[in-house]
Scaffold this active site. Structure first.
Site: not given
Length: 256
Positions: A52, A54, A56-57, A108, A130, A168
């Site tokens: 996805h 975001h 941090d990905h 998410h 996530d 995570h």
């Protein structure tokens, strides 16, 4: 084939799968841990899988392109750093001689996907970003409770020995909540103790397995009497699965 969890940021994992020569990484939010692992093991980077959009990905994707010998794959319905090959539900991505089925799991984010390899020698692998965490699930930033409940049901239907590679290290926090929801679950109590010992030894609690998550994760157990009863105490209007899930997710958002 070796599966490695590369720590990133405060609590992310970037997953690396390699055969001793070539590697694939999943959700590289930053490049440095990937570059270090490639250099240490003298591996070529042959592909990147993104679940996805975001930061941090995807934050490390562009920096890794100079080392990339293959393709970036990402969800069709999300904005992923270009260029990338857009994938959707039912597509198959071939990397390292393995076939990864794309499973759309909105909730998410609106277009979140997971990648599932059914396995030949060794257990199946699920890269779920996530959506599913050990003992928990992702927050609903763009999707609905109905979507996430359905997405988790799809993942829960995978073979029990499937390795759950989420993004995570949230396990202990999730299990604290899970114990509040289902204090009578003996399997959950044992798993929590095991995970506490694992983290005390400095090791990741991941990957989990689908069988473990079915046994301990309240978000996959919305039909269990103790879970539905707990949801009722938090305002669930019925024992219907989506209603129980939505109540648990709201409760988890505020849980300390």
């Amino acid at each position: 084939m070796e599966l490695i969890a590369l720590p990133a940021f405060a609590d992310n994992y970037i997953w690396m799968l390699h055969d001793g020569t070539d590697a694939v990484v999943v959700d590289p939010g930053e490049a440095a841990p990937v570059l270090s692992a490639l250099d240490e093991r003298q591996l070529a980077l042959s592909g990147i899988l993104v679940t996805h959009h975001h930061g941090d990905h995807v934050g490390g994707v562009d920096e890794l392109r100079s080392r990339l010998k293959g393709t970036v794959y990402g969800p069709k319905r999300e904005r992923i750093p270009e260029p990338f090959v857009a994938v959707a539900d039912g597509d198959v991505v071939d990397l390292l001689g393995l076939h990864f089925e794309v499973i759309e799991v909105p909730g998410h984010t609106a277009g979140h996907v997971a990648y599932f390899h059914a396995g030949r020698e060794g257990a199946p692998i699920l890269f779920c970003g996530d959506t599913l965490f050990s003992g928990g699930c992702g927050r609903l930033f763009e999707g609905t409770a109905e979507q996430m409940h359905a997405s988790l049901a799809r993942l829960a239907s995978l073979p029990g020995d499937t390795r759950v590679c989420c993004a995570h290290e949230y396990t202990l926090s999730n299990l604290k909540f899970a114990r509040a929801v289902e204090p009578g679950n003996a399997a959950l109590a044992r798993y929590k103790a095991d995970c506490e010992a694992t983290r005390a030894a400095g090791r990741p609690t991941l990957p989990s397995t689908i069988a473990v998550e079915r046994a301990i994760n309240p978000f996959l157990r919305c039909d269990q009497p103790e879970v539905t009863a707990s949801a009722r105490t938090q305002g669930a209007r019925s024992a219907e699965g989506t209603e129980v899930f939505a109540t648990l997710r709201r409760w988890k958002n505020e849980f300390r």
